[in-house]
Design an enzyme around this catalytic site. Structure first.
Site, PDB file in Angstrom:
ATOM      1  N   ASN A   1     -10.333   0.408   0.404  1.00 61.89           N
ATOM      2  CA  ASN A   1      -8.822   0.449   0.397  1.00 61.89           C
ATOM      3  C   ASN A   1      -8.304  -0.285  -0.846  1.00 61.89           C
ATOM      4  OD1 ASN A   1      -6.144  -0.315   0.542  1.00 61.89           O
ATOM      5  ND2 ASN A   1      -6.333  -0.934   2.748  1.00 61.89           N
TER       6      ASN A   1
ATOM      7  N   HIS B   1      -3.103   7.296   2.708  1.00 58.92           N
ATOM      8  CA  HIS B   1      -3.873   5.948   2.017  1.00 58.92           C
ATOM      9  C   HIS B   1      -5.148   5.864   2.745  1.00 58.92           C
ATOM     10  CE1 HIS B   1      -4.299   1.944   1.210  1.00 58.92           C
ATOM     11  NE2 HIS B   1      -3.713   1.202   2.374  1.00 58.92           N
TER      12      HIS B   1
ATOM     13  N   CYS C   1       0.696  -1.033   0.106  1.00 59.66           N
ATOM     14  CA  CYS C   1      -0.041  -0.136   0.161  1.00 59.66           C
ATOM     15  C   CYS C   1       0.892   1.289   0.137  1.00 59.66           C
ATOM     16  CB  CYS C   1      -0.909   0.158   1.255  1.00 59.66           C
ATOM     17  SG  CYS C   1      -1.985  -1.366   1.199  1.00 59.66           S
TER      18      CYS C   1
HETATM   19  N1  COA Z   1     -18.882  -6.847  10.436  1.00 57.25           N
HETATM   20  C1  COA Z   1     -19.256  -7.262  11.668  1.00 57.25           C
HETATM   21  N2  COA Z   1     -18.170  -7.407  12.829  1.00 57.25           N
HETATM   22  C2  COA Z   1     -17.266  -7.718  12.304  1.00 57.25           C
HETATM   23  C3  COA Z   1     -16.530  -7.444  11.294  1.00 57.25           C
HETATM   24  C4  COA Z   1     -17.487  -7.085  10.117  1.00 57.25           C
HETATM   25  N3  COA Z   1     -17.208  -6.962   8.943  1.00 57.25           N
HETATM   26  N4  COA Z   1     -15.235  -7.878  11.148  1.00 57.25           N
HETATM   27  C5  COA Z   1     -14.897  -8.064  12.330  1.00 57.25           C
HETATM   28  N5  COA Z   1     -16.058  -7.913  13.249  1.00 57.25           N
HETATM   29  C6  COA Z   1     -16.234  -8.329  14.597  1.00 57.25           C
HETATM   30  C7  COA Z   1     -15.107  -9.139  15.032  1.00 57.25           C
HETATM   31  O1  COA Z   1     -15.450 -10.505  14.689  1.00 57.25           O
HETATM   32  C8  COA Z   1     -15.046  -8.982  16.736  1.00 57.25           C
HETATM   33  O2  COA Z   1     -16.204  -9.656  17.118  1.00 57.25           O
HETATM   34  P1  COA Z   1     -16.228 -10.444  18.618  1.00 57.25           P
HETATM   35  O3  COA Z   1     -15.860  -9.161  19.358  1.00 57.25           O
HETATM   36  O4  COA Z   1     -17.554 -11.069  18.587  1.00 57.25           O
HETATM   37  O5  COA Z   1     -14.907 -11.276  18.512  1.00 57.25           O
HETATM   38  C9  COA Z   1     -15.427  -7.364  16.632  1.00 57.25           C
HETATM   39  O6  COA Z   1     -15.925  -7.083  15.268  1.00 57.25           O
HETATM   40  C10 COA Z   1     -14.458  -6.653  16.823  1.00 57.25           C
HETATM   41  O7  COA Z   1     -13.280  -6.863  15.990  1.00 57.25           O
HETATM   42  P2  COA Z   1     -11.997  -6.172  16.006  1.00 57.25           P
HETATM   43  O8  COA Z   1     -11.177  -6.993  15.039  1.00 57.25           O
HETATM   44  O9  COA Z   1     -11.393  -5.881  17.205  1.00 57.25           O
HETATM   45  O10 COA Z   1     -12.520  -4.915  15.203  1.00 57.25           O
HETATM   46  P3  COA Z   1     -11.764  -3.494  14.997  1.00 57.25           P
HETATM   47  O11 COA Z   1     -12.500  -2.501  15.680  1.00 57.25           O
HETATM   48  O12 COA Z   1     -10.190  -3.613  15.291  1.00 57.25           O
HETATM   49  O13 COA Z   1     -12.048  -3.253  13.200  1.00 57.25           O
HETATM   50  C11 COA Z   1     -10.544  -3.619  11.397  1.00 57.25           C
HETATM   51  C12 COA Z   1     -11.461  -4.653  12.500  1.00 57.25           C
HETATM   52  C13 COA Z   1     -10.092  -4.767  10.406  1.00 57.25           C
HETATM   53  C14 COA Z   1     -11.842  -2.894  10.732  1.00 57.25           C
HETATM   54  C15 COA Z   1      -9.784  -2.812  11.901  1.00 57.25           C
HETATM   55  O14 COA Z   1      -8.758  -3.220  12.820  1.00 57.25           O
HETATM   56  C16 COA Z   1      -8.706  -2.098  10.951  1.00 57.25           C
HETATM   57  O15 COA Z   1      -9.274  -1.321   9.906  1.00 57.25           O
HETATM   58  N6  COA Z   1      -7.408  -2.128  11.034  1.00 57.25           N
HETATM   59  C17 COA Z   1      -6.247  -1.438  10.251  1.00 57.25           C
HETATM   60  C18 COA Z   1      -6.536  -2.303   8.830  1.00 57.25           C
HETATM   61  C19 COA Z   1      -5.835  -1.514   7.903  1.00 57.25           C
HETATM   62  O16 COA Z   1      -5.353  -0.534   7.927  1.00 57.25           O
HETATM   63  N7  COA Z   1      -5.461  -2.470   6.777  1.00 57.25           N
HETATM   64  C20 COA Z   1      -4.690  -2.034   5.626  1.00 57.25           C
HETATM   65  C21 COA Z   1      -3.349  -1.809   5.719  1.00 57.25           C
HETATM   66  S1  COA Z   1      -2.692  -1.235   4.500  1.00 57.25           S
END
Ligand code: COA
Length: 317
Positions: free
Chosen positions: A274, A244, A110
């Protein structure tokens, strides 16, 4: 001598997939995706290839800059989701454009668009080129696990490009690598060697969401502060930060930490999700075509991603 940006272009597939559409594929909801990621819809390929996306974005950038393919001295492209391992995306775009210049790809996930700019800057500095095409194109829909709701709602398809010409617009840059595959990883096709004893991994995006999140916020803040400090600038002197587009909450948090207004950050994740290496040039093209920049404005591009790698650059428009 370095370069200035002469023109920009972008292209996304026609097929729009909403959050409600996603909720029919995995256990998710429009509300969750909007709140936790900031995406409302994304563009997903049906028949388009990565080369086609990149080619279309390149055509638009050439047109926007008034450049003919035969004027290009170099094509640099980036993708983690190419149609082929070889020939490279840049070689295929060269052929489709009917250009004859050197072309090669750079892999920095990215952050890659910034690596393309930095590499191009070296050619300009040595007086080797007059016009360079840089392209980021991704078909991430083929790399997401469509059963993993933690990733498939985030990543999408698209391409962005820019034509660079001799000038003095590229002012400063910073690049950081923290090598490792524990936070984000896209394993390659494992092959079918009868001799291999390696455990094949599924060739999809694996991501530790929260680790990535923390890394991203820290990277954006430290890179922007570094560029401001190195160039004796205050945040007020920057017209736009072009980050980004990975998660709106990452951008919001970076804003708070940097004590900069959100209006300074260009955000279009709601429309595209993304798109990895395409995300910054797509945003740049929107900013350009909306006429949001005037000659002399300062902008900072800031990116992070697998590698882990992060980068930022300061550009005078
Ligand atoms: N819909 C509903 N629930 C979801 C979900 C979705 N699409 N994706 C994950 N969940 C759930 C998980 O299963 C978890 O459930 P649980 O509490 O019952 O276990 C809950 O939501 C929280 O998960 P978590 O991973 O802690 O969520 P988060 O707030 O960290 O959000 C991301 C997840 C991936 C959106 C976030 O961490 C993120 O954006 N990270 C950065 C990613 C990024 O920048 N990537 C690109 C790099 S170039």
């Amino acid at each position: 001598m370095n370069f200035s940006i002469l023109g920009t272009g972008m292209y996304v597939p026609d097929n729009i997939v909403t959050n409600d559409d996603m909720s029919k594929i995995v256990d998710t909801s429009d509300e969750w995706i909007r709140q936790r990621v900031g995406v409302q819809r994304r563009h997903i390929c049906t028949t388009e290839t990565t080369v086609e996306l990149g080619y279309q974005a390149a055509l638009r950038a050439l047109e926007n800059s008034g450049t003919k393919p035969e004027e290009l001295d170099l094509i640099l492209a980036a993708t983690v989701s190419g149609d082929n391992v070889s020939p490279s995306l840049s070689c295929m775009i060269q052929r489709k454009l009917g250009a004859t210049c050197t072309a090669y790809d750079i892999n920095a996930a990215c952050s890659a668009f910034l690596y393309l700019l930095e590499t191009a800057a070296g050619y300009f500095a040595r007086g080797k080129v007059k016009k360079v095409l840089v392209v980021g194109a991704e078909r991430l829909s083929k790399l997401v696990d469509w059963k993993d709701r933690g990733t498939c709602v985030i990543f999408a398809d698209g391409a962005g490009a820019a034509v660079l010409g001799k000038g003095s617009g590229y002012l400063d840059s910073t690049f950081t690598t923290r090598g490792g595959d524990t936070v984000i990883k896209i394993p390659a096709y494992a092959g079918e060697s009868p001799f291999s004893r390696l455990e094949p991994e599924r060739p999809f995006i694996h991501m530790e969401g929260q680790e990535t999140f923390k890394y991203a916020v820290n990277a954006i803040c430290s890179d922007i502060n570094k560029l401001l400090e190195q160039n004796g600038l205050t945040p007020d002197e920057i017209k736009y930060i072009v980050p980004h587009q990975a998660n709106k909450r990452i951008i919001d948090l970076a804003c708070i930490r940097l004590k900069m207004p959100i209006s300074k950050f260009y955000v279009n994740i709601q429309e595209y999700g993304n798109t990895s290496s395409a995300s910054i040039p797509i945003a740049l093209d929107e900013i350009n075509r909306k006429g949001l920049l005037k000659c002399g404005d300062l902008i900072i591009l800031t990116a992070f991603g697998a590698g882990l790698s992060n980068a930022a650059c300061l550009i005078r428009w």
